[in-house]
Design an enzyme around this catalytic site. Structure first.
Site, PDB file in Angstrom:
ATOM      1  N   LYS A   1      -6.311   3.647   8.915  1.00  0.00           N
ATOM      2  CA  LYS A   1      -5.322   4.593   8.372  1.00  0.00           C
ATOM      3  C   LYS A   1      -5.809   6.042   8.527  1.00  0.00           C
ATOM      4  O   LYS A   1      -5.013   6.931   8.826  1.00  0.00           O
ATOM      5  CB  LYS A   1      -5.059   4.280   6.897  1.00  0.00           C
ATOM      6  CG  LYS A   1      -4.301   2.961   6.698  1.00  0.00           C
ATOM      7  CD  LYS A   1      -4.130   2.615   5.220  1.00  0.00           C
ATOM      8  CE  LYS A   1      -3.348   1.322   5.045  1.00  0.00           C
ATOM      9  NZ  LYS A   1      -3.183   0.937   3.637  1.00  0.00           N
TER      10      LYS A   1
ATOM     11  N   SER B   1       0.801  -1.233   0.000  1.00  0.00           N
ATOM     12  CA  SER B   1       0.000   0.000   0.000  1.00  0.00           C
ATOM     13  C   SER B   1       0.833   1.282   0.000  1.00  0.00           C
ATOM     14  O   SER B   1       0.280   2.374  -0.106  1.00  0.00           O
ATOM     15  CB  SER B   1      -0.963   0.003   1.201  1.00  0.00           C
ATOM     16  OG  SER B   1      -0.248   0.017   2.411  1.00  0.00           O
TER      17      SER B   1
END
Length: 779
Positions: A730, A687
C-alpha cells in the site's frame, strides 16, 4: 453271304433319356468320370436306367443351391452318358462311373412326377473342318502345354489325353472341363455348337488363366522370399547366440535388459520394504514373455526405480559470500528474500545436513518470484526443477497413477527427481493459489504430504508404491495471493512477501537487467540505443504503473522493435537517443496520464489504500447527499465485507455527528450515496473502514479533506481503528500516486520496520487508535 455292316454308336442312342440334374458344373462329352449319387430320387433314376439301356442325360441346374430340383430350373442342353460301373457306398449312396457321349437338347419333359424322363434330340458340331479350326487347335494345344508346365494340378495323364484327342470340338470341351471357370461360362461353351467360336472362347479363357497364374506365381515368389529371409535371419540369430554363449556374452535382449536392471538395483543397496518390492518385480520380469503386455509395464517400472536418486547427495561446503554475491547479481532489492535464503544457508552450513525447507513467495505478477527460485538454486549450487500447478485438478498429477491403469506414470515430484538425478534439488511449484479440485481428487490435499517435513521423508507415490525420501528437497512455492490457499497447506510454508517496485527501483532494474535483455532479444547492441533517466522514469509513470515489471519490459521490447525496423530500412542511423519528449514516437500516447493521479477536489472525497492480487493500489472514495428518506446507498461492486464496513462507518458517523453540529434530522432527510470508482472491478475487505467514515463525515460537514493524504484501517463499531495487512504494498502504491501523508492503524507501526527507507522517504506516517484521531488529521 451278307457282309457285316458297322453302325455308329450315335445311331444306337435312345430318343428318351432319364435325366440326372447336376448342381456343380456341367460335364462335357468325351470324358470318363465318376459321379456320386445321394438323393433317393436320383438313385431311383439310376436303377431304372441300368435296367433299361444304362443311358442317362446330365442337365445342369440353373440354381446351384436349389435342393428340390424342378424341370423348369434345368438348362435345356446337356450331355448324354452311359453308366459303365456302379459301386454302392456305405452311407446308402452310389458311385457311378460314366462315359459321356454326345450333346443333346431337351424337346420335352415327359413326366411331371416320379423319375424325370425327357424326349431329346442329339446335337452335332458345326464348322469343324476349316483351316481356322486347325490353326486354333494348334494354338490351344500350345497354350495348354505352356499352362500345364507351370501348373502342378495338370497331371501327365491329362497332357497325354489332350494330345491324343483327334476332334477339335472335343479338345475345346476337354480343356474347358479342366479350366477353373464359372459354371455359367462352362454351360455357355457346352451350348456352343460352332466349333470355331467354341475354340476362340476357350482360347480367351486360357489367356486369362495364364495371367492369373503369373500373378499367383509372383505372389508365391514374394512369400517364398520372405520365408527364406526370415529363415535365414533365424539361423543367423541362432548362430550369433551360439557364438555369444561361447564367448560368455549376453545371449538375447531380454537377458540383456534383465542383467542391466539387476546390476543397477544391486548398486543401489535397497533395504526393507523397497528391497522386497523391487526384488519381487525383478523376479516377475525374468519369467515374463517379452511379447506380453505386462512385460513393458514391469520394465518401465524397474527403469523408473533405477533412475531415481536413492543415494543421498553428499553435504556441500556452502560459501555464504559467494551465495550473497549471486543473489545480489541476479536481483535488485528483495532484501527480505535474500536475507531468508542466507539464513537458511547459514543453518545448513552449521548443521552440515541437507534437510530441505518450504518457502512460499507471494507477490503481484511480474515482481520476479519465478526468477528468484532459479537464483536460489544457483546460489545453493543445486539442480532446479519447476512445474506449475495452476488449473491442476487431478491429484494423480502430484502422487502418480496406480500401475493398474494403461499409460500409468509417476507424479510430478518423482518425475522431477528422475530428471534432475539429485536427491536435494530446488523444486519450484508455481501458481499454488490457482489449483482446482474435481471428481478426480484435490491436488492441494495431495500436496499436504509433499510439503510436510514430518511426513515427506517417506513419501509414497501411487506408481512406485514404495516410500521415497523427499525431505532433502528445498520447495519454493509461488502465489499471487494467500486467500485461495487452503489453511492446512499454508501452515506448512514460510511466507515471504515480494512487494511491488517503486519508480526508482524500476529504473534501476531496467538499467541493470531489462534493457540488456531486451536489446539482445531484438538483435541490437548497447551502443545502438541510449536512454536518459527522464525516459526511463516516464515509462514507469505513464506506461507501466503496475507493481511488477512485465509491462515495463513490454514497453522496452516495443521501443527496440521499432528501432530495429528503422535500422534495417536505413531510415535513421544509430545511436538512437530516447528521452521523455520523443518517447511517444515509440510507445504512442501515455496509458496513464498525470491527471489520473487521484486528487481530492471537493468535500465528500477521500483517498484510501488497498491491496490486491496485483499489488497495492489507491482507491478514491466519493460520497454525496441526496434529499430523501435517509439511509445509505452503496455502489462500485463492493463485496460483502466492504458493505459491512460501509454500514459501520455510516452508523458511527451518525453517532458522532452531534460533535460537529449536525442534527439527527440531517440523516432523516438526506440519503448518503457512497461510491468507489472503477465500478467494473470487484472490491472487498475491511481496510477502507476509516476512509469511508472520513468521506461520509466530509460530505456531512461540507469540509474538504487535505490533498496528498491517504489512509488505511479497519473501523470498529465503537470507533477503534484496527490493524490491516499489506502495508508495504500500500505504501508503494501511495508513493506512485505522489501521496505525502498516510494514516495507519497504531498496531501496524511494527510493519514500518519492514518497509525499506528509500520507500518511506518523503512520506509521513501517522499511527492512530480511534477515528477521532483520524478526524483531527484529515481536515
Amino acid at each position: 453271304m451278307l457282309e457285316k455292316q458297322l453302325i455308329p454308336v450315335e445311331q444306337l442312342l435312345p430318343n428318351k433319356l432319364f435325366i440326372i440334374p447336376l448342381v456343380g458344373k456341367p460335364i462335357f462329352p468325351g470324358i470318363f468320370t465318376p459321379l456320386i449319387i445321394e438323393s433317393s430320387h436320383d438313385l431311383e433314376i439310376i436303377e431304372l436306367a441300368l435296367a433299361a439301356d444304362s443311358m442317362i442325360g446330365l442337365l445342369l441346374d440353373k440354381d446351384d443351391e436349389n435342393e428340390d430340383v424342378a424341370t423348369g430350373s434345368l438348362y435345356s442342353i446337356g450331355t448324354a452318358a452311359k453308366i459303365v460301373k456302379k459301386i454302392n457306398l456305405p452311407d446308402g449312396g452310389v458311385n457311378i462311373f460314366i462315359s459321356t457321349l454326345k450333346r443333346f437338347r431337351v424337346k420335352k419333359f415327359l413326366s411331371d412326377s416320379g423319375p424325370t424322363v425327357a424326349a431329346i434330340e442329339y446335337l452335332e458340331d458345326e464348322n469343324d473342318k476349316t483351316i481356322e479350326v486347325k490353326a486354333l487347335t494348334r494354338s490351344l494345344l500350345s497354350e495348354m502345354k505352356q499352362l500345364s508346365e507351370n501348373n502342378p494340378l495338370f497331371s501327365e495323364e491329362m497332357r497325354l489325353n489332350m494330345v491324343n484327342i483327334d476332334h477339335p470340338g472335343k479338345i475345346a470341351d476337354f480343356i474347358t472341363s479342366i479350366l477353373n471357370t464359372e459354371r455359367e461360362v462352362q454351360q455357355n461353351i457346352l451350348e456352343t455348337l460352332d466349333v470355331q467360336k467354341r475354340m476362340e472362347d476357350v482360347l480367351v479363357f486360357i489367356k486369362k488363366e495364364q495371367e492369373l497364374l503369373k500373378i499367383q506365381k509372383k505372389i508365391q515368389n514374394q512369400i517364398n522370399e520372405k520365408i527364406e529371409k526370415s529363415q535365414r535371419d533365424y539361423f543367423l540369430k541362432e548362430e550369433l547366440k551360439a557364438i555369444k554363449q561361447e564367448l560368455g556374452m549376453v545371449v538375447d535382449s531380454k537377458s540383456s535388459e534383465y542383467n542391466r536392471l539387476k546390476e543397477a538395483i544391486e548398486k543401489l543397496n535397497f533395504e526393507g520394504e523397497v528391497k522386497e518390492q523391487v526384488e519381487r518385480e525383478l523376479e516377475k520380469f525374468s519369467m515374463m514373455d517379452p511379447n506380453a503386455s505386462e512385460y513393458i509395464v514391469t520394465r518401465n517400472y524397474l527403469d523408473t526405480i533405477t533412475s531415481l536418486p536413492w543415494i543421498k547427495s553428499g553435504h556441500k561446503d556452502i560459501d555464504l559470500e559467494k551465495s550473497k554475491e549471486i543473489l545480489d547479481k541476479d536481483h535488485y532489492g528483495l532484501e527480505d528474500v535474500k536475507e531468508r535464503i542466507l539464513e537458511y544457508l547459514a543453518v545448513r552450513k552449521l548443521k552440515k545436513d541437507t534437510k530441505g525447507s518450504i518457502i512460499c513467495l507471494v507477490g503481484a505478477p511480474g515482481v520476479g518470484k519465478t526468477s528468484v527460485g532459479i537464483s536460489i538454486a544457483r546460489a545453493l549450487d543445486k539442480k532446479f526443477f519447476r512445474f506449475s500447478v495452476g488449473g491442476m485438478r487431478d491429484e494423480a498429477e502430484i502422487k502418480g497413477h496406480r500401475r493398474t491403469y494403461v499409460g500409468a506414470m509417476p507424479g510430478k515430484i518423482i518425475q522431477g527427481l528422475k530428471i534432475v538425478k539429485s536427491s536435494d534439488p530446488v523444486f519450484m511449484i508455481d501458481e499454488i493459489d490457482k489449483m482446482g479440485s474435481s471428481y478426480q481428487g484435490d491436488p492441494s490435499s495431495a500436496l499436504l504430504e509433499v510439503l510436510d517435513p514430518e511426513q515427506n521423508y517417506a513419501f509414497r507415490d501411487h506408481y512406485l508404491d514404495t516410500p521415497f525420501d523427499i525431505s532433502d528437497i528445498l520447495f519454493i512455492v509461488t502465489a499471487n495471493t494467500l486467500d485461495t490457499i487452503p489453511r492446512p497447506l499454508l501452515d506448512r510454508m514460510e511466507v515471504i512477501r515480494l512487494s511491488g517496485y517503486i519508480e526508482e527501483e524500476k529504473i534501476a532494474i531496467a538499467k541493470k537487467y531489462l534493457i540488456p535483455k531486451s536489446l539482445s532479444k531484438s538483435g541490437l547492441k548497447r551502443k545502438d540505443v541510449r536512454y536518459n533517466k527522464s525516459a526511463l522514469s516516464t515509462i514507469s509513470v505513464n506506461y507501466a504503473r503496475e507493481a511488477g515489471m512485465r509491462n515495463y519490459e513490454k514497453a522496452l521490447d516495443k521501443i527496440h522493435r521499432k528501432i530495429a525496423k528503422k535500422l534495417v530500412l536505413k531510415e535513421e542511423k544509430s545511436p538512437f537517443k530516447l528521452n521523455s519528449e520523443n518517447l511517444t514516437d515509440y510507445l504512442g500516447k501515455p496509458v496513464f496520464r498525470e491527471e489520473e493521479i487521484k486528487k481530492i477536489e471537493k468535500p465528500g472525497m477521500a483517498i484510501g489504500l488497498a491491496w490486491t492480487n496485483f499489488g497495492g493500489d489507491t482507491l478514491l472514495i466519493e460520497a454525496i447527499n441526496i434529499p430523501g428518506k435517509g439511509g445509505i446507498k452503496l455502489t462500485g461492486q463492493m463485496g460483502d465485507v466492504m458493505k459491512e464496513s460501509a454500514n459501520i462507518a455510516y452508523s458511527y458517523v451518525k453517532h458522532i455527528a452531534g460533535n460537529f453540529n449536525i442534527g439527527p434530522e440531517y440523516f432523516e432527510k438526506n440519503t448518503l450515496h457512497l461510491h468507489i470508482p472503477e465500478g467494473a472491478t470487484p472490491k472487498d475487505g475491511p481496510s477502507a473502514g476509516i476512509t469511508m467514515a472520513s468521506t461520509l463525515l466530509s460530505v456531512a460537514t461540507g469540509r474538504q479533506i487535505k490533498n496528498n493524504l491517504a489512509m488505511t484501517g479497519e473501523l470498529s463499531l465503537t470507533g477503534k481503528v484496527l490493524p490491516i495487512g499489506g502495508l508495504k504494498e500500500k505504501t508503494i502504491a501511495a508513493r506512485r500516486n505522489k501521496i505525502k501523508t498516510i494514516i495507519i492503524p497504531d498496531a501496524n507501526q511494527r510493519d514500518l520496520e519492514e518497509i525499506p527507507e528509500h520507500i518511506q522517504k518523503g512520506i509521513k506516517f501517522f499511527p492512530v487508535t480511534t477515528l477521532e484521531e483520524v478526524i483531527k488529521l484529515i481536515f
